[in-house]
Scaffold this motif. Structure first.
Motif, PDB file in Angstrom:
ATOM      1  N   PHE A 104       0.836  -1.200   0.000  1.00  0.00           N
ATOM      2  CA  PHE A 104       0.000   0.000   0.000  1.00  0.00           C
ATOM      3  C   PHE A 104       0.877   1.259   0.000  1.00  0.00           C
ATOM      4  O   PHE A 104       0.514   2.272  -0.607  1.00  0.00           O
ATOM      5  CB  PHE A 104      -0.928  -0.010   1.210  1.00  0.00           C
ATOM      6  N   GLY A 105       2.031   1.194   0.669  1.00  0.00           N
ATOM      7  CA  GLY A 105       2.962   2.327   0.622  1.00  0.00           C
ATOM      8  C   GLY A 105       3.455   2.599  -0.789  1.00  0.00           C
ATOM      9  O   GLY A 105       3.587   3.770  -1.202  1.00  0.00           O
ATOM     10  N   VAL A 106       3.698   1.548  -1.564  1.00  0.00           N
ATOM     11  CA  VAL A 106       4.086   1.736  -2.968  1.00  0.00           C
ATOM     12  C   VAL A 106       2.945   2.387  -3.735  1.00  0.00           C
ATOM     13  O   VAL A 106       3.161   3.276  -4.571  1.00  0.00           O
ATOM     14  CB  VAL A 106       4.481   0.390  -3.603  1.00  0.00           C
ATOM     15  N   VAL A 107       1.707   1.943  -3.453  1.00  0.00           N
ATOM     16  CA  VAL A 107       0.534   2.553  -4.092  1.00  0.00           C
ATOM     17  C   VAL A 107       0.477   4.048  -3.788  1.00  0.00           C
ATOM     18  O   VAL A 107       0.183   4.872  -4.665  1.00  0.00           O
ATOM     19  CB  VAL A 107      -0.760   1.848  -3.617  1.00  0.00           C
ATOM     20  N   LEU A 108       0.772   4.434  -2.548  1.00  0.00           N
ATOM     21  CA  LEU A 108       0.725   5.856  -2.181  1.00  0.00           C
ATOM     22  C   LEU A 108       1.720   6.665  -3.008  1.00  0.00           C
ATOM     23  O   LEU A 108       1.394   7.761  -3.494  1.00  0.00           O
ATOM     24  CB  LEU A 108       1.022   6.012  -0.687  1.00  0.00           C
ATOM     25  N   PHE A 109       2.933   6.150  -3.183  1.00  0.00           N
ATOM     26  CA  PHE A 109       3.907   6.865  -4.016  1.00  0.00           C
ATOM     27  C   PHE A 109       3.469   6.882  -5.479  1.00  0.00           C
ATOM     28  O   PHE A 109       3.722   7.849  -6.199  1.00  0.00           O
ATOM     29  CB  PHE A 109       5.282   6.224  -3.878  1.00  0.00           C
ATOM     30  N   GLU A 110       2.829   5.810  -5.931  1.00  0.00           N
ATOM     31  CA  GLU A 110       2.331   5.770  -7.306  1.00  0.00           C
ATOM     32  C   GLU A 110       1.254   6.834  -7.515  1.00  0.00           C
ATOM     33  O   GLU A 110       1.164   7.457  -8.574  1.00  0.00           O
ATOM     34  CB  GLU A 110       1.780   4.376  -7.601  1.00  0.00           C
ATOM     35  N   VAL A 111       0.442   7.049  -6.500  1.00  0.00           N
ATOM     36  CA  VAL A 111      -0.609   8.072  -6.562  1.00  0.00           C
ATOM     37  C   VAL A 111       0.014   9.463  -6.668  1.00  0.00           C
ATOM     38  O   VAL A 111      -0.473  10.327  -7.396  1.00  0.00           O
ATOM     39  CB  VAL A 111      -1.515   7.962  -5.318  1.00  0.00           C
ATOM     40  N   VAL A 112       1.107   9.692  -5.955  1.00  0.00           N
ATOM     41  CA  VAL A 112       1.785  10.994  -5.991  1.00  0.00           C
ATOM     42  C   VAL A 112       2.470  11.223  -7.328  1.00  0.00           C
ATOM     43  O   VAL A 112       2.359  12.292  -7.932  1.00  0.00           O
ATOM     44  CB  VAL A 112       2.821  11.096  -4.853  1.00  0.00           C
ATOM     45  N   CYS A 113       3.200  10.222  -7.809  1.00  0.00           N
ATOM     46  CA  CYS A 113       4.087  10.410  -8.968  1.00  0.00           C
ATOM     47  C   CYS A 113       3.422  10.079 -10.293  1.00  0.00           C
ATOM     48  O   CYS A 113       3.927  10.496 -11.347  1.00  0.00           O
ATOM     49  CB  CYS A 113       5.345   9.564  -8.802  1.00  0.00           C
ATOM     50  N   ALA A 114       2.332   9.286 -10.268  1.00  0.00           N
ATOM     51  CA  ALA A 114       1.614   8.917 -11.490  1.00  0.00           C
ATOM     52  C   ALA A 114       2.552   8.309 -12.532  1.00  0.00           C
ATOM     53  O   ALA A 114       2.638   8.772 -13.663  1.00  0.00           O
ATOM     54  CB  ALA A 114       0.872  10.131 -12.060  1.00  0.00           C
ATOM     55  N   ARG A 115       3.252   7.246 -12.134  1.00  0.00           N
ATOM     56  CA  ARG A 115       4.127   6.508 -13.057  1.00  0.00           C
ATOM     57  C   ARG A 115       4.164   5.044 -12.634  1.00  0.00           C
ATOM     58  O   ARG A 115       3.767   4.695 -11.524  1.00  0.00           O
ATOM     59  CB  ARG A 115       5.544   7.079 -13.072  1.00  0.00           C
ATOM     60  N   LEU A 133       9.642  15.560  -1.798  1.00  0.00           N
ATOM     61  CA  LEU A 133       8.732  14.773  -2.615  1.00  0.00           C
ATOM     62  C   LEU A 133       8.047  15.621  -3.676  1.00  0.00           C
ATOM     63  O   LEU A 133       7.693  15.123  -4.746  1.00  0.00           O
ATOM     64  CB  LEU A 133       7.679  14.106  -1.708  1.00  0.00           C
ATOM     65  N   GLU A 134       7.886  16.919  -3.401  1.00  0.00           N
ATOM     66  CA  GLU A 134       7.230  17.781  -4.381  1.00  0.00           C
ATOM     67  C   GLU A 134       8.012  17.876  -5.690  1.00  0.00           C
ATOM     68  O   GLU A 134       7.459  18.233  -6.738  1.00  0.00           O
ATOM     69  CB  GLU A 134       7.017  19.181  -3.800  1.00  0.00           C
ATOM     70  N   SER A 135       9.297  17.518  -5.657  1.00  0.00           N
ATOM     71  CA  SER A 135      10.116  17.588  -6.874  1.00  0.00           C
ATOM     72  C   SER A 135       9.705  16.543  -7.902  1.00  0.00           C
ATOM     73  O   SER A 135       9.988  16.708  -9.099  1.00  0.00           O
ATOM     74  CB  SER A 135      11.603  17.411  -6.528  1.00  0.00           C
ATOM     75  N   ILE A 136       9.060  15.458  -7.474  1.00  0.00           N
ATOM     76  CA  ILE A 136       8.706  14.387  -8.410  1.00  0.00           C
ATOM     77  C   ILE A 136       7.203  14.162  -8.463  1.00  0.00           C
ATOM     78  O   ILE A 136       6.741  13.131  -8.946  1.00  0.00           O
ATOM     79  CB  ILE A 136       9.413  13.068  -8.035  1.00  0.00           C
ATOM     80  N   GLN A 157       0.483  17.197 -13.246  1.00  0.00           N
ATOM     81  CA  GLN A 157      -0.924  17.605 -13.301  1.00  0.00           C
ATOM     82  C   GLN A 157      -1.418  18.165 -11.969  1.00  0.00           C
ATOM     83  O   GLN A 157      -2.452  18.824 -11.917  1.00  0.00           O
ATOM     84  CB  GLN A 157      -1.790  16.391 -13.682  1.00  0.00           C
ATOM     85  N   LEU A 158      -0.656  17.906 -10.882  1.00  0.00           N
ATOM     86  CA  LEU A 158      -1.085  18.358  -9.551  1.00  0.00           C
ATOM     87  C   LEU A 158      -0.430  19.655  -9.121  1.00  0.00           C
ATOM     88  O   LEU A 158      -0.802  20.209  -8.081  1.00  0.00           O
ATOM     89  CB  LEU A 158      -0.787  17.276  -8.509  1.00  0.00           C
ATOM     90  N   ARG A 159       0.568  20.112  -9.838  1.00  0.00           N
ATOM     91  CA  ARG A 159       1.345  21.268  -9.380  1.00  0.00           C
ATOM     92  C   ARG A 159       0.443  22.491  -9.171  1.00  0.00           C
ATOM     93  O   ARG A 159      -0.350  22.859 -10.034  1.00  0.00           O
ATOM     94  CB  ARG A 159       2.452  21.583 -10.372  1.00  0.00           C
ATOM     95  N   GLY A 160       0.573  23.094  -7.980  1.00  0.00           N
ATOM     96  CA  GLY A 160      -0.208  24.266  -7.634  1.00  0.00           C
ATOM     97  C   GLY A 160      -1.626  23.962  -7.193  1.00  0.00           C
ATOM     98  O   GLY A 160      -2.402  24.880  -6.922  1.00  0.00           O
ATOM     99  N   LYS A 161      -1.975  22.658  -7.099  1.00  0.00           N
ATOM    100  CA  LYS A 161      -3.353  22.285  -6.782  1.00  0.00           C
ATOM    101  C   LYS A 161      -3.446  21.460  -5.510  1.00  0.00           C
ATOM    102  O   LYS A 161      -4.431  20.742  -5.305  1.00  0.00           O
ATOM    103  CB  LYS A 161      -3.969  21.507  -7.956  1.00  0.00           C
TER     104      LYS A 161
END
Length: 868
Positions: free
Chosen positions: A706-717, A744-747, A751-755
Motif C-alpha cells: 500500500f505504501g508503494v501505491v501511495l507513491f504511485e498516486v503521488v508520482c503517477a508513473r 517529494l514535491e520535486s517528483i 498535473q497536480l502542481r499548484g493544486k
C-alpha cells in the motif's frame, strides 16, 4: 619501369596474403542465433538469425517446440529477440561450425508464457564441448535470486531476463551446446551468442591474493570461466553496442556497493589511450572515462574505504579484474592506496599513474582468489595507504570484473531456489516414498472397494462433470462445495466439508454467454493474471464484470476457489462484491458488481482519461485503506490480500474505491503465530522485501504494498519502468530517496502542481515512508495509516476552503456517520465480534492526544490539532 613492376607485384602479393589472412579470420565468425523461429531480427545494431533459417551454419539435434508470445514486459530493445524461444522436453544440442580458438558463449533467457509450459517448473542443464555450465537450472529462480541480492543493496531489483556468459577454448572445428532437461521437466532458450575472443584478453599468470607477491597460473586453455559480474564503476551502464570488440554488457556498480556515498563519481572523456594495441580488447574506452574516488578524504581518521559486496558460488576459484585510469593527477605519488579482496591484502602502495605509465592511460590488474565452501560472498575494498608519503589519502577504481573458473570441467553450481513453488526435492523425500509405497501396498484392496462404491454412486451424475479436464474441474469435484441449496432466483448457499458457508449465484454457461454476447471482444474491459474481463448485463438488467479464466494462465483452480471463498464471507462498502460464478464445461467464471470507472491506475497514467485531483486521490486511498483494514481486522485471524496494487483498486460511478482480486489472499496467522509461512506471490514492484527474503507473510506485507501505491498516486508513473535511468527504474526506491530529503514535491505528478496543500503532501509522504520501512515491525497498521490519511484529507480540504475565501478551518465538513457495512477509523478504534457467521461492529471513540492510542510513534499532527 621494371622496378615499378616489381613493386606492384610485391604489393599484389601482400594483398593476396592479407586476403587469405582475413579469410582465415573470417572463419572465426560470430554466431547470433534467434531461437525458436525462422525469422531474423535486428537487435543492438546486429542481425540475429533464426535457428531454422536455411544456411545459417547451425544445426540442432531435435526440433523441440517453437514458442512465441505477444506480451513482453522487459527492456523494449530486446523485445524482438525475447518474444520467441525454443522449448525442449528431450535432449537438444546446437552445433556451430567454427575453428579452434577462444570464445565467449552467451545464453539469453526470458521466461515467456507459452501454453501450459510454466517457466517456474522448468529445470535443465547445459554443457558445451565437455564443460558443464549449469545444472538443475531454473531461470525464474535465478532472476529472483539476483533481484533479491540487490534488494539488500539498494539495487533496482528490476531484472526480467537473464544472460549467462562463458569463456572457453576449443581445439575442434565445432562448438556444441547441449541442453538437457531434468527428467519430467523441460527447458528453453531464447537466443545464443558466440563471439571469438582475442588470445591476449587474459594473461595466464596472475597475482594471488594474500600470496605475498606470488602468482598463480590460470591455465585457461584447459579451463572455462563464467562471467559473474562486469561493472562500470562510477558511470552509467554500457550497452553491448558500445563495446564493439566483444559486445559485453557493463552494469552500474552502485547497486553492489555497501555504501555508495563512500565513493564520488568523477569523469574525464578526453585523451584516454591504451598502452598497447592488445589492451584495446580488455575493456571499451567508456569504462576508463569514469571512476569512483573516495569521498570525505579530509577527515582525521584515514581508515574508511570503498567496498563492493558480490554474491558468488562457494568452493570455486575466481579471477578478479580491476580497471584503472588516472583522470586527475599528472605526476606520481599523488594517489596511493591499498586493495583488499575478501579482507586480505591484494596490493599495497598502488599508484595508478606509475603502473599505467602516466595520466589518462588505461590499465588493468588481475588477481586470483579461492572462495571456500563456507562463504558465498566476495568483498572488493579500496582504501588509503597511510604508510606512504603520498600527497592525498585517496583511492580510485574505473571498472570491475569477476570470473568464476571451472573445477575439473565443471562450472555448474546447484542453486537452491527457495522462493519458487516449483520443484523441491530432498533425501528424506526418497525415504518417505519408500515408506509410502509399503503402506500403499497394504491399502490397495481397500482402495479398490472404495473406488467401486464411488463409481456406483457416480453413474447417475451429470455427464458434463466426466468431460471436465484435469486441473479445471468444477468445485464440487474437489470437495470444495457440498450440501447446496438454491432459491428461485438461483442464489445458492454452499457449505464445504470444513463448515464454511459460501453464498452466491451459480450461473449457467448459457446465461454467461447471453450476458457477454458470447464473449464479444468489444465488451472486453481488461485482462489480468486470471484471464479476460468482460462487461455484461445479467437477466435483471444489472451491469456486471465477468471474469473468464484463461487455461494458459499461471492462475487457476486454487485462485478461483479462494476468490469465491473470500468474497462469499466478506461484505464491505470498499470491497468489490461477488455476484456469483460459473463452473460448467471446463470454464471458471466469476461475476462481480460492475465498476464504471475502472482501475485507479487508469486514472493516474497510461490512458486517455483525465487526471483526478489531489483530493480525489486522497479519498480513493482512504477508501482502499478502509477495505484493507476491514480485511485485516474483520475476522478472528484476519485476511491478508497479498496483491495490493493500483490495478486492483477499482472505482465505481461515484469514484468510491473498492479492493478487488482476492485470488492470492491468505487467512492471517493464528494467535500463537506471528506470520504465515508461504511461497512468495504478488506483483513485482509492490512486493514486500522482507516477505520476499523470508517467505513469512504478515499483514505488514500489505502495508508495504500500500505504501508503494501511495507513491504511485503521488508520482503517477509505473512502479517498474526499465526504460528510465538506472536510479529511477524502481519507483519505491526512487521516491524514498526524494522523501528522505523531504523533497517529494520535486517528483509529484505535473498535473497536480499548484493544486495541493504543501502540508498535506508532506504528511502524505511521511505516511508512505513509514509504510516502506525495511522491517515489518517498524511499519504502521492499516488502521493507523487510515487515520493519518483522513487527517491529510482534512488538511487539503482546509487549504481548498482557504483558497476559496474561507477564513477558518472550522468550515471543514463533518465526515459524517459510518456507512452501513463500513469500518470507519476516525479518531476511533473498532472491534469485531462474530456471531453465527455475522460480524458486529463496535466503535470506541479515542482521545487523539493520547500517544498510546495507536501503538506506534505518531506524526506531528497528533500534537498539532489544527484542522481536526
Amino acid at each position: 619501369m621494371k622496378v615499378q613492376a616489381m613493386g606492384m607485384l610485391g604489393i599484389l602479393w601482400l594483398v593476396i596474403i592479407f586476403g587469405f589472412t582475413n579469410i582465415g579470420k573470417a572463419r572465426r565468425e560470430s554466431f547470433l542465433i534467434n531461437c525458436g523461429t525462422n525469422s531474423s531480427v535486428n537487435v543492438d545494431g546486429r542481425s540475429w538469425i533464426g535457428d531454422t533459417v536455411p544456411g545459417n551454419n547451425v544445426t540442432f539435434s531435435a526440433s523441440g517446440i517453437e514458442a512465441s508470445t505477444g506480451t513482453f514486459g522487459g527492456n523494449p530493445v530486446y523485445e524482438p529477440l525475447y518474444t520467441t524461444a525454443r522449448i525442449f522436453t528431450d535432449n537438444l544440442n546446437y552445433t556451430f561450425r567454427g575453428t579452434p580458438g577462444k570464445y565467449f558463449l552467451r545464453l539469453h533467457f526470458y521466461p515467456l508464457a507459452y501454453e501450459n509450459y510454466n517457466a517456474n517448473e522448468s529445470y535443465f542443464a547445459v554443457d558445451s564441448n565437455g564443460l558443464s555450465l549449469v545444472s538443475e537450472f531454473n531461470v525464474p529462480g535465478e532472476i529472483l535470486n539476483k533481484n533479491s541480492n540487490l534488494l539488500g543493496s539498494g539495487g533496482n531489483s528490476s531484472f526480467t531476463s537473464l544472460v549467462k556468459e562463458y569463456f572457453f577454448s576449443i581445439d575442434a572445428n565445432v562448438i556444441v551446446v547441449d541442453f538437457i532437461p531434468t527428467k519430467g521437466s523441460f527447458g528453453f532458450v531464447n537466443a545464443i551468442e558466440i563471439i571469438p575472443v582475442d588470445d591476449k584478453l587474459f594473461n595466464d599468470s596472475v597475482s594471488r591474493v594474500g600470496g605475498n607477491g606470488g602468482s598463480s597460473s590460470l591455465n585457461l586453455n584447459k579451463r572455462g570461466a563464467e562471467t559473474m559480474y562486469r561493472l562500470n564503476v562510477g558511470g552509467s551502464a554500457i550497452n553491448p553496442s558500445q563495446d564493439s570488440n566483444f559486445w559485453r554488457m557493463w552494469e552500474v556498480d552502485s547497486s553492489y556497493m555497501v555504501n555508495s556515498d563512500a565513493g564520488s563519481e568523477i569523469r574525464n572523456r578526453s585523451n584516454i589511450t591504451y598502452p598497447s594495441p592488445n589492451d584495446t580488447f580488455v575493456a571499451p574506452l567508456p569504462v576508463y572515462e569514469t571512476a569512483r574516488t573516495l569521498s570525505n578524504t579530509e577527515v582525521l581518521e584515514k581508515r574508511f574505504n570503498m567496498s563492493w559486496k558480490l554474491e558468488v558460488d562457494p568452493d570455486f576459484d575466481y579471477l578478479v579484474r580491476l580497471h584503472f585510469c588516472e583522470l586527475l593527477y599528472d605526476k606520481p605519488n599523488q594517489r596511493i592506496f591499498r586493495i583488499y579482496i575478501n579482507n586480505r591484502s591484494a596490493a599495497d602502495n598502488f599508484d595508478v599513474f606509475v603502473r599505467a605509465g602516466g595520466m589518462n592511460k588505461a590499465y588493468h590488474e588481475d588477481y586470483f582468489d579461492v572462495i571456500s565452501s563456507k562463504t558465498n560472498t566476495l568483498w572488493i575494498q579500496l582504501g588509503p595507504d597511510t604508510t606512504t608519503g603520498s600527497a592525498g589519502t585517496d583511492a580510485l577504481l574505473n571498472g570491475l570484473e569477476v570470473f568464476k573458473l571451472s573445477q575439473n570441467g565443471n562450472l555448474a553450481y546447484v542453486q537452491k531456489y527457495s522462493n519458487l513453488e516449483g520443484k523441491k526435492t530432498s533425501k528424506s523425500f526418497v525415504l518417505w516414498v519408500g515408506i509410502g509405497a509399503g503402506i500403499a501396498s497394504i491399502a490397495i484392496l481397500a482402495a479398490l472397494v472404495i473406488l467401486i462404491v464411488w463409481f456406483c454412486k457416480r453413474k447417475n451424475k451429470d455427464d458434463d462433470a466426466k468431460k471436465t479436464a484435469p486441473g479445471w474441474r468444477p468445485l464440487f469435484l474437489h470437495g470444495s462445495v457440498a450440501n447446496s441449496t438454491a432459491n428461485a432466483k438461483g442464489s445458492t448457499a454452499y457449505q464445504n466439508p470444513n463448515g464454511t458457508v459460501r453464498s452466491g449465484r451459480r450461473f449457467t454457461l448459457a446465461e454467461i454467454r447471453a450476458a457477454t454476447n458470447n464473449f464479444d471482444e468489444s465488451l472486453g474491459i481488461g485482462v489480468g493474471g486470471f484471464g479476460k474481463v468482460y462487461k455484461g448485463e445479467i437477466d435483471d438488467g444489472t451491469l456486471a464484470a465477468i471474469k473468464r479464466a484463461n487455461p494458459q494462465s499461471h492462475q487457476g483452480l486454487a485462485e478461483f476457489e479462494t476468490e469465491i471463498e473470500m468474497l462469499s464471507k466478506l461484505r464491505h462498502r470498499h470491497l468489490v462484491s461477488l455476484i456469483g460464478f460459473c463452473d460448467e464445461q471446463n470454464e471458471m467464471i466469476l461475476v462481480y458488481e460492475y465498476m464504471a470507472n475502472g482501475t485507479l491506475r487508469s486514472h493516474l497514467f497510461g490512458s486517455d482519461l483525465p487526471p483526478i485531483s489531489w483530493k480525489q486521490r486522497l479519498e480513493v486511498c482512504i477508501g482502499a485503506a478502509r477495505g484493507l483494514h476491514y480485511l485485516h481486522t474483520g475476522s478472528e485471524r484476519g485476511i491478508i490480500h497479498r496483491d495490493v496494487k493500483t490495478t486492483n483498486i477499482l472505482l465505481d460511478e461515484n469514484f468510491v474505491a473498492k479492493m478487488a482480486d482476492f485470488g492470492l489472499s491468505k487467512t492471517g496467522p493464528s494467535l500463537e503465530h506471528t506470520h504465515v509461512s508461504t511461497a512468495v506471490k504478488g506483483s513485482f514492484g509492490y512486493l514486500d522485501p522482507e516477505y520476499f527474503r523470508r517467505q513469512q507473510l504478515t499483514e505488514k506485507s500489505d502495508v508495504y504494498s500500500f505504501g508503494v501505491v501511495l507513491f504511485e498516486v503521488v508520482c503517477a508513473r509505473a512502479v517498474i519502468n526499465p526504460t528510465l535511468p538506472k536510479d529511477q527504474i524502481n519507483l519505491a526506491e526512487w521516491a524514498m530517496r526524494w522523501q528522505r530529503q523531504r523533497s517529494l514535491e520535486s517528483i509529484i505528478d505535473p498535473q497536480l502542481r499548484g493544486k495541493y496543500s504543501p502540508e498535506s503532501l508532506m504528511k502524505f509522504g511521511e505516511i508512505a515512508e513509514k509504510c516502506l520501512a525495511d522491517e515489518g515491525k517498524s511499519r504502521p497498521t492499516l488502521g493507523e495509516v487510515l487515520w493519518h490519511l483522513e487527517y491529510v484529507l482534512q488538511l487539503q480540504e482546509a487549504w481548498l476552503h482557504s483558497n476559496a475565501g474561507e477564513n477558518s478551518v472550522s468550515s471543514i465538513r463533518d465526515l459524517g456517520p459510518v456507512d452501513e457495512g463500513e469500518c470507519e477509523v476516525q479518531d476511533a478504534a473498532t472491534s469485531y465480534e462474530e456471531h453465527s457467521g455475522s460480524i458486529s461492529v463496535t466503535t470506541h471513540r479515542l482521545d487523539p492526544t493520547d500517544p498510546m492510542a495507536f501503538g506506534v510513534d505518531q506524526f506531528s499532527q497528533l500534537v498539532n490539532q489544527q484542522g481536526r
